[in-house]
Design a protein around this motif. Structure first.
Motif, PDB file in Angstrom:
ATOM      1  N   LEU A  85       0.801  -1.225   0.000  1.00  9.65           N
ATOM      2  CA  LEU A  85       0.000   0.000   0.000  1.00  9.65           C
ATOM      3  C   LEU A  85       0.831   1.272   0.000  1.00  9.65           C
ATOM      4  O   LEU A  85       0.321   2.343  -0.285  1.00  9.65           O
ATOM      5  N   ALA A  86       2.115   1.138   0.320  1.00  5.91           N
ATOM      6  CA  ALA A  86       2.951   2.325   0.348  1.00  5.91           C
ATOM      7  C   ALA A  86       3.077   2.929  -1.045  1.00  5.91           C
ATOM      8  O   ALA A  86       3.296   4.114  -1.196  1.00  5.91           O
ATOM      9  N   LYS A  87       2.925   2.090  -2.049  1.00  2.00           N
ATOM     10  CA  LYS A  87       3.080   2.576  -3.414  1.00  2.00           C
ATOM     11  C   LYS A  87       1.818   2.324  -4.215  1.00  2.00           C
ATOM     12  O   LYS A  87       0.976   1.537  -3.823  1.00  2.00           O
ATOM     13  N   GLU A  88       1.758   2.962  -5.346  1.00  2.00           N
ATOM     14  CA  GLU A  88       0.607   2.741  -6.220  1.00  2.00           C
ATOM     15  C   GLU A  88       0.717   1.353  -6.851  1.00  2.00           C
ATOM     16  O   GLU A  88       1.795   0.877  -7.173  1.00  2.00           O
ATOM     17  N   GLY A 147       5.502  -1.747   7.836  1.00  2.00           N
ATOM     18  CA  GLY A 147       6.922  -1.805   7.484  1.00  2.00           C
ATOM     19  C   GLY A 147       7.558  -0.438   7.607  1.00  2.00           C
ATOM     20  O   GLY A 147       6.863   0.570   7.763  1.00  2.00           O
ATOM     21  N   THR A 148       8.868  -0.414   7.528  1.00  2.00           N
ATOM     22  CA  THR A 148       9.604   0.822   7.811  1.00  2.00           C
ATOM     23  C   THR A 148       9.298   1.948   6.828  1.00  2.00           C
ATOM     24  O   THR A 148       9.389   3.111   7.185  1.00  2.00           O
ATOM     25  N   GLN A 185       4.880   1.469  15.845  1.00  2.00           N
ATOM     26  CA  GLN A 185       4.978   0.115  16.382  1.00  2.00           C
ATOM     27  C   GLN A 185       4.560   0.048  17.844  1.00  2.00           C
ATOM     28  O   GLN A 185       4.038  -0.961  18.303  1.00  2.00           O
ATOM     29  N   ALA A 186       4.780   1.162  18.560  1.00  2.00           N
ATOM     30  CA  ALA A 186       4.391   1.190  19.972  1.00  2.00           C
ATOM     31  C   ALA A 186       2.895   1.465  20.140  1.00  2.00           C
ATOM     32  O   ALA A 186       2.384   1.512  21.245  1.00  2.00           O
ATOM     33  N   TYR A 244       9.968  -8.035  13.368  1.00  2.00           N
ATOM     34  CA  TYR A 244       9.484  -9.261  12.735  1.00  2.00           C
ATOM     35  C   TYR A 244       9.577  -9.142  11.221  1.00  2.00           C
ATOM     36  O   TYR A 244       9.753  -8.044  10.696  1.00  2.00           O
ATOM     37  N   LEU A 245       9.420 -10.264  10.535  1.00  2.00           N
ATOM     38  CA  LEU A 245       9.620 -10.236   9.087  1.00  2.00           C
ATOM     39  C   LEU A 245       8.413 -10.730   8.296  1.00  2.00           C
ATOM     40  O   LEU A 245       7.453 -11.254   8.850  1.00  2.00           O
TER      41      LEU A 245
END
Ligand code: ARG
Length: 579
Positions: free
Chosen positions: A129-132, A168-169, A221-222, A314-315
């Motif tokens: 979702l971060a990108k189109e 994700g980051t 994340q917190a 986590y991954l």
């Protein structure tokens, strides 16, 4: 039909074993194939050749014994020996006609699943979702949708899961940008690609911005409220872009099917604890891993599935383990199909194995990676825009519709604008989808507008046009295709061949469902359209020699039309009555 022939052979084998012609204890896999050339019958089996050696007989002699031992069956008119010892089965045309008469009035066109119905999870589309959404997600969306439709039609319960990348980051960077530009968020987000690039630019240019982005990841994340709110807003907008595309593509995905990576966040610590408790975890450079002996790197050392990084993060694999457990325990899936790029094959093999060892999934659950090849440009190189950027799906679909519009207009200049638009949409979008679906799933494929929009060959325009030819027969007649029923008689070779192919619709769909390969349905429909063409040429319908023949041919045409329409619908293609 093949199943019943297999059954007949099975009975002959039992009989020959009882008579001592065949040794005890043989359990061959009985193969029955469709023949290409109908003068050699409709089905063939190589069983006599397979068993000649253990039986100590010549294949043709054993073939004769088998024919003598076959129970009589009204659906088979004769069985012959061919070549080195093939058994050729000829269908009884009256029995075939009778089967088709029943199919004509069945809403499921005589299709039944040959194995028990299942609960099937279909993991499809799943963009980040971060990108189109870009062309890379097109294949997963389209192929997964078609297979889901086929399984549903066969009687399975299909649960679609859009496992979107919503965590994700990279979200830190996006949220920092959203925070900086709150007012313009809506407008800028209308072009996600642009938004992503702008955020990345800020990230690279400003150390303060980059720090803020990292801080935001930590707060996100917190579970910081404000962060979560921004994040949720971002995903909502991004998902609405996806939904627009799904609707435009006529793909059966809704917002309810979204279960993104973040949905499993709360379960990840438990996944790691469980693996620990089961003695499956080892540490490697501070990271927590499951080592699987059967997967080795180039040096011959076992490869790990990393489930937690040294820093605690986590991954992708951890989330997939949690998702598998959810699909097994909550969704009660019998089967899970992953429509994901072939390049993730190793990830899935390893994740499946880890999940099995940890008993995250019940023993009988089938896990299948339905990988697909890369979509390349017409030049065979990875698909890119002229300036080397990724191709946006929206642009691609716009171009497809535009080209279809020009094409249809040139063929049919008298159509009014509204109808032209409708046809252009069905043809343009259909062409893009069909080009993808008709290729072998695992091969890389070349995207080529000219080829996919051609009216010749295995293309959407060809099939859509074939369907309109059938419907024009009924328009001339002044009757609906659904009003046609009754006795069918098969006399000419064209009628027989068309009828035999029509009778294979169910078998084809069962194969598609089992293998997850829609191209099998495409080839079938293409073949069917070709057979209809020669039938149409050789066997006059409305001007047939007498009323009985005319009615029978109308029924064959109606069944062809219904099969084409149903088949195209299962591929997610809209049919047109005229074009
Ligand atoms: N978001 C991933 C990607 O674009 C695909 C996810 C596929 N599904 C899954 N359960 N891993 O690469």
């Amino acid at each position: 039909m093949k199943d019943s022939i297999r059954h007949l052979i099975q009975q002959a084998l039992i009989r020959l074993t009882a008579e001592g012609v065949l040794p005890e204890g043989l359990t061959p896999a009985i193969q029955v194939e469709n023949t290409r050339d109908k003068t050699h019958g409709d089905f063939a089996s190589n069983i006599a050749m397979m068993l000649a050696k253990p039986a100590g007989m010549k294949p043709r002699d054993l073939a004769q014994k088998l024919i003598d031992a076959l129970p009589a069956d009204t659906a088979i008119s004769k069985v012959e020996i061919a070549g080195p010892g093939f058994l050729n089965f000829f269908q009884n045309s009256a029995a075939l006609a009778g089967r088709l008469e029943a199919v004509l009035t069945d809403s499921r066109l005589g299709v039944r699943k040959t194995t028990p119905a299942q609960r099937v999870v279909v993991d499809l589309s799943s963009p980040n979702l971060a990108k189109e959404m870009h062309v890379g997600h097109l294949r997963s969306t389209i192929i997964g949708d078609a297979v889901g439709r086929v399984l549903e039609f066969l009687g399975d319960t299909v649960i679609r899961q859009n496992h979107v990348g919503d965590w994700g980051t990279q979200f830190g960077m996006l949220l920092a940008y959203l925070e900086e530009n709150p007012a313009s968020a809506e407008t800028e987000l209308s072009d996600l690609e642009q938004f992503y690039r702008a955020a990345k630019q800020r990230f690279d240019d400003s150390a303060a911005f980059a720090d803020r982005a990292r801080e935001l990841v930590v707060s996100l994340q917190a579970g910081n409220d404000e962060c979560l709110r921004l994040w949720a807003r971002f995903n909502e907008i991004s998902l609405s872009h996806c939904q627009k595309l799904y609707d435009r593509l006529n793909v059966k995905l809704t917002p309810n099917d979204v279960k993104g990576e973040s949905a499993y966040n709360a379960e990840l610590p438990q996944i790691v604890d469980d693996l620990q408790a089961k003695g499956l975890l080892s540490e490697s450079d501070g990271a927590k891993c499951v080592f699987l002996d059967e997967f080795k790197n180039a040096e011959g050392n076992p490869l790990p599935v990393i489930v937690q990084k040294a820093g605690g993060g986590y991954l992708y694999a951890t989330t997939d383990l949690a998702a598998m457990r959810y699909r097994s325990q909550q969704l009660k899936a019998d089967r899970v199909l992953y429509f994901v790029d072939q390049r993730q094959a190793l990830h899935f093999q390893m994740a499946f194995e880890a999940a099995r060892r940890a008993h995250f999934v019940h023993d009988g659950m089938q896990l299948e990676h339905m990988g697909f090849g890369t979509m390349n440009g017409a030049d065979g190189r990875p698909f890119k825009t002229r300036d080397g950027g990724t191709v946006k799906l929206v642009d691609l679909l716009d171009e497809a519709e535009q080209r279809a519009y020009t094409l249809v207009k040139s063929k049919n200049p008298d159509l009014d604008e509204a109808e032209l638009r409708t046809i252009a949409r069905a043809v343009g979008i259909g062409a893009v989808k069909y080009a993808d679906l008709s290729k072998h799933r695992t091969s890389d494929y070349r995207f080529n507008f000219e080829l996919m929009l051609s009216f010749e060959g295995n293309t959407a325009p060809y099939l859509l046009y074939a369907y309109t030819r059938v419907s024009s027969v009924f328009r001339k007649l002044g009757k609906g295709i659904d009003e046609i029923a009754g006795h069918i008689q098969l006399d000419t070779e064209q009628e027989l061949t068309l009828a035999a192919r029509l009778a294979q619709f169910g078998e084809t769909l069962n194969n598609v469902g089992e293998k997850g390969e829609p191209h099998l349905l495409c080839s079938y429909l293409y073949d069917l359209a070709g057979l209809f063409s020669s039938f149409y040429e050789h066997c006059p319908i409305l001007t047939a020699e007498n009323e009985a023949v005319k009615q029978s041919r109308l029924r064959l045409a109606a069944l062809t039309g219904k099969t084409l329409k149903q088949g195209l619908e299962l591929l997610g293609l809209e049919t047109l009555e005229r074009m």
